[in-house]
Scaffold this motif. Structure first.
Motif, mmCIF file in Angstrom:
data_model
loop_
_atom_site.group_PDB
_atom_site.id
_atom_site.type_symbol
_atom_site.label_atom_id
_atom_site.label_comp_id
_atom_site.label_asym_id
_atom_site.label_seq_id
_atom_site.Cartn_x
_atom_site.Cartn_y
_atom_site.Cartn_z
ATOM 1 N N LYS A 84 0.449 -20.179 -1.197
ATOM 2 C CA LYS A 84 0.289 -18.759 -1.586
ATOM 3 C C LYS A 84 0.770 -17.850 -0.445
ATOM 4 N N PRO A 85 1.356 -16.697 -0.801
ATOM 5 C CA PRO A 85 1.756 -15.783 0.280
ATOM 6 C C PRO A 85 0.524 -15.184 0.957
ATOM 7 N N PRO A 86 0.601 -14.884 2.232
ATOM 8 C CA PRO A 86 -0.561 -14.274 2.912
ATOM 9 C C PRO A 86 -0.883 -12.884 2.357
ATOM 10 N N HIS A 87 -2.153 -12.535 2.395
ATOM 11 C CA HIS A 87 -2.635 -11.224 1.941
ATOM 12 C C HIS A 87 -1.927 -10.111 2.720
ATOM 13 N N ARG A 88 -1.806 -8.929 2.105
ATOM 14 C CA ARG A 88 -1.094 -7.821 2.777
ATOM 15 C C ARG A 88 -1.690 -7.486 4.146
ATOM 16 N N LEU A 89 -3.019 -7.671 4.295
ATOM 17 C CA LEU A 89 -3.649 -7.342 5.580
ATOM 18 C C LEU A 89 -3.173 -8.284 6.684
ATOM 19 N N MET A 90 -2.781 -9.497 6.264
ATOM 20 C CA MET A 90 -2.264 -10.477 7.219
ATOM 21 C C MET A 90 -0.756 -10.244 7.425
ATOM 22 N N ARG A 91 -0.051 -9.990 6.323
ATOM 23 C CA ARG A 91 1.409 -9.746 6.415
ATOM 24 C C ARG A 91 1.692 -8.583 7.345
ATOM 25 N N ARG A 92 0.810 -7.565 7.293
ATOM 26 C CA ARG A 92 1.060 -6.348 8.080
ATOM 27 C C ARG A 92 0.390 -6.402 9.447
ATOM 28 N N LYS A 93 -0.141 -7.568 9.786
ATOM 29 C CA LYS A 93 -0.782 -7.783 11.104
ATOM 30 C C LYS A 93 -1.951 -6.823 11.329
ATOM 31 N N LEU A 94 -2.633 -6.458 10.247
ATOM 32 C CA LEU A 94 -3.860 -5.672 10.406
ATOM 33 C C LEU A 94 -4.978 -6.652 10.767
ATOM 34 N N PHE A 95 -4.896 -7.890 10.242
ATOM 35 C CA PHE A 95 -5.586 -9.015 10.885
ATOM 36 C C PHE A 95 -4.565 -9.513 11.890
ATOM 37 N N ALA A 126 -3.302 9.089 6.881
ATOM 38 C CA ALA A 126 -2.974 8.817 5.473
ATOM 39 C C ALA A 126 -2.050 7.602 5.383
ATOM 40 N N TYR A 127 -1.099 7.520 6.300
ATOM 41 C CA TYR A 127 -0.208 6.356 6.300
ATOM 42 C C TYR A 127 -0.999 5.085 6.653
ATOM 43 N N ALA A 128 -1.879 5.204 7.636
ATOM 44 C CA ALA A 128 -2.684 4.029 8.028
ATOM 45 C C ALA A 128 -3.485 3.514 6.823
ATOM 46 N N TYR A 129 -4.096 4.414 6.079
ATOM 47 C CA TYR A 129 -4.906 3.975 4.933
ATOM 48 C C TYR A 129 -4.018 3.304 3.883
ATOM 49 N N LEU A 130 -2.811 3.864 3.681
ATOM 50 C CA LEU A 130 -1.905 3.231 2.715
ATOM 51 C C LEU A 130 -1.552 1.811 3.157
ATOM 52 N N SER A 131 -1.406 1.628 4.468
ATOM 53 C CA SER A 131 -1.026 0.284 4.923
ATOM 54 C C SER A 131 -2.141 -0.735 4.636
ATOM 55 N N TYR A 132 -3.373 -0.286 4.496
ATOM 56 C CA TYR A 132 -4.469 -1.194 4.139
ATOM 57 C C TYR A 132 -4.586 -1.398 2.624
ATOM 58 N N PHE A 133 -4.279 -0.339 1.859
ATOM 59 C CA PHE A 133 -4.624 -0.407 0.430
ATOM 60 C C PHE A 133 -3.437 -0.465 -0.532
ATOM 61 N N GLU A 141 -0.348 -2.145 -2.173
ATOM 62 C CA GLU A 141 0.092 -3.538 -2.226
ATOM 63 C C GLU A 141 1.592 -3.709 -1.947
ATOM 64 N N SER A 142 2.414 -2.768 -2.449
ATOM 65 C CA SER A 142 3.871 -2.972 -2.381
ATOM 66 C C SER A 142 4.435 -2.766 -0.973
ATOM 67 N N ASP A 143 5.001 -3.844 -0.416
ATOM 68 C CA ASP A 143 5.629 -3.746 0.906
ATOM 69 C C ASP A 143 6.828 -2.800 0.845
ATOM 70 N N ASP A 144 7.569 -2.861 -0.277
ATOM 71 C CA ASP A 144 8.781 -2.027 -0.392
ATOM 72 C C ASP A 144 8.416 -0.551 -0.380
ATOM 73 N N ILE A 178 8.015 4.757 2.320
ATOM 74 C CA ILE A 178 7.178 5.877 2.785
ATOM 75 C C ILE A 178 7.323 6.055 4.298
ATOM 76 N N GLU A 179 7.264 4.943 4.997
ATOM 77 C CA GLU A 179 7.342 5.006 6.468
ATOM 78 C C GLU A 179 8.667 5.630 6.906
ATOM 79 N N GLN A 180 9.752 5.138 6.298
ATOM 80 C CA GLN A 180 11.073 5.619 6.725
ATOM 81 C C GLN A 180 11.280 7.089 6.392
ATOM 82 N N SER A 181 10.892 7.493 5.175
ATOM 83 C CA SER A 181 11.145 8.887 4.813
ATOM 84 C C SER A 181 10.226 9.844 5.591
#
Ligand code: ATP
Length: 455
Positions: free
Chosen positions: A78-89, A377-384, A386-389, A394-397
């Motif tokens: 299984k792919p790692p959870h978004r919190l792991m993918r984004r190194k929040l863990f 607001a960006y930090a909260y989005l990175s936790y909640f 789901e879509s990496d894309d 959002i980050e780039q714009s």
């Protein structure tokens, strides 16, 4: 300074801590332990963002790397959870060893917890539970959740110098624990594999035997060093670490593994307990809890029935609304979005309080872009979100300045409202009966159950 939508803006205050030689009188180092989470203060008196790399170095906990993520995917399929993918863990201890054990035996024990300091949990408290739920599903393993009503009582009484205050009588913490238990259930845990307990209810039997054994291993000096206590700290709080530590031992819960309730005087009769004691545990939690579990790891093999060193997977903090120098905390209601907040309250809190990394004026923002690294607001989005894309877009714009602070906050509000509304819908269905089922000690069902009564 104010951001384009009028939110408080102190981006200058955020950044790497100043070099030692520049630090003047007012400067203070960041402080992170189970009872304090605050960024440093620079020479101008501004709070700085929590420096997680410095913290990892101080605690000496390894980074969670891409190799861990790849191995996780290979082992579980299984792919790692978004919190792991984004190194929040972002850090761990012996995560590799837990994967080794799982590959060999097909199970381990998960343990996490909550200190019931308020009737409703906030979004920060949901973070370790969201992650733990996913781990439980992917690995199909048992989970114990400790609700430390006793600790929150002792801590609050200590803070209030022994005075009884409104909302902080002993019975209040028992009630908060029950409300929090329902919150946790509503996050979607599997009854067959999950045991949730409060210290005031469950502490006895093998659990308490392990506690006293562990208490005998710790000195006042060790506790003071790890927790920042001193001679005026009440003795209950000094003794509490042993309780949170032994909650990681599978041998504190023989019933969950189908073993009887005993502590045999001789080795042969004690074999089942020895067998349970050898089950390793993984704890997902935020890094403020690490000092407890350092004491635990130092003493696992000093128990009568030695346990393997407990593994940890450690997260960053969901920041306070006010910015990355602090964590969302129930003791500061203005810092937090509670899981009981209405959609309107969420909208109001984010619009009014969420620290912005946007430019000082609309023109500045469009010209120089915004800074998502410090934007709440960006930090909260990175936790909640789901879509990496979408997160990347959002980050780039935002960096380019084509996405305004107002638009970013709007997207954040939508996502938080969606999460909290779905949670509240499930929470309204958690009855007292359902809560009781989760809180009843019973044999749990999971595929690798070693059936501890076998030799
Ligand atoms: P509070 O002051 O809000 O009550 P706390 O640290 O006392 O916070 P606990 O209930 O003791 O909260 O913590 C339960 C778990 O949630 C721990 O793993 C803790 O590290 C984690 N946690 C608490 N606050 C946050 C946060 N803002 N972001 C991420 N994890 C958090």
């Amino acid at each position: 300074m104010a951001s384009p939508d009028g939110a408080p803006h102190t981006a200058d205050a955020v950044g790497a801590p100043p070099a030692v030689e520049q630090v003047k009188q007012a400067a203070k180092e960041q402080q992170i332990d189970p009872y304090n989470v605050s960024g440093g203060v620079d020479e101008n008196g501004n709070v700085t963002a929590i420096d997680y790399e410095a913290l990892r170095e101080r605690f000496n906990t390894p980074a969670l790397t891409q190799e861990h993520l790849d191995r996780f995917e290979r082992v579980t399929g299984k792919p790692p959870h978004r919190l792991m993918r984004r190194k929040l863990f972002f850090s761990h201890r012996d995560f590799d060893k837990i994967l080794d054990y799982y590959e060999k035996y097909g199970f381990f024990l998960l343990y996490t917890g909550r200190g019931p300091s308020s009737g409703s949990m906030h979004l920060g408290h949901a973070v370790p539970f969201l992650f733990t739920k996913e781990l439980q599903e992917i690995f199909d393993v048992p989970l114990v959740v400790m609700l430390t009503d006793d600790e929150k009582f002792l801590y609050t009484r200590n803070k209030n110098q022994g005075k009884i205050t409104k909302g902080a009588a002993l019975g209040d913490f028992i009630e908060y624990a029950k409300q929090n238990c329902k919150d946790i259930i509503a996050l979607g845990f599997d009854l067959k594999k999950t045991f949730i307990y409060t210290d005031y209810e469950y502490m006895g039997g093998h659990f308490y035997q392990n506690i006293t054994e562990f208490e005998a291993l710790l000195t006042n000096n060790q506790i003071r060093g790890a927790m920042g206590f001193d001679g005026s700290t009440n003795i209950g709080l000094n003794a509490y670490a042993a309780k949170q530590c032994v909650a990681a031992f599978a041998s504190s819960y023989p019933t969950l593994f189908g073993a009887g309730d005993f502590r045999a005087p001789n080795y042969e009769e004690a074999r089942p307990r020895k067998h349970i004691a050898a089950i390793p545990t993984l704890i997902p939690c935020a890094i403020d809890q690490e000092p407890y579990f350092r004491l635990l790891r130092e003493n696992c093999d000093r128990m009568e029935f030695p346990a393997p060193k407990t593994a940890l997977i450690l997260s960053k903090f969901l920041t306070a609304l006010q910015g990355p120098g602090g964590k969302m905390s129930a003791s500061d209601p203005n810092s937090a979005i509670f899981m009981s907040d209405t959609s309107k309250q969420i909208e109001k809190k984010v619009n009014r309080f969420a620290f912005s990394g946007g430019g000082a004026t609309k023109e500045d923002h469009e010209k120089y872009g915004g800074n998502p690294d410090v934007d709440v607001a960006y930090a909260y989005l990175s936790y909640f979100l789901e879509s990496d894309d979408e997160l990347k877009e959002i980050e780039q714009s935002y960096r380019k300045g084509t996405l305004s602070t107002g638009e970013l906050k709007k997207r954040c509000i939508q996502e938080l409202q969606k999460f909290v509304e779905a949670f509240q819908e499930r929470r309204s269905k958690v009855t007292d009966e359902i809560m009781r089922e989760f809180m009843t000690p019973r044999k749990l069902e999971f595929k690798g159950n070693p059936n501890a009564t076998a030799s």
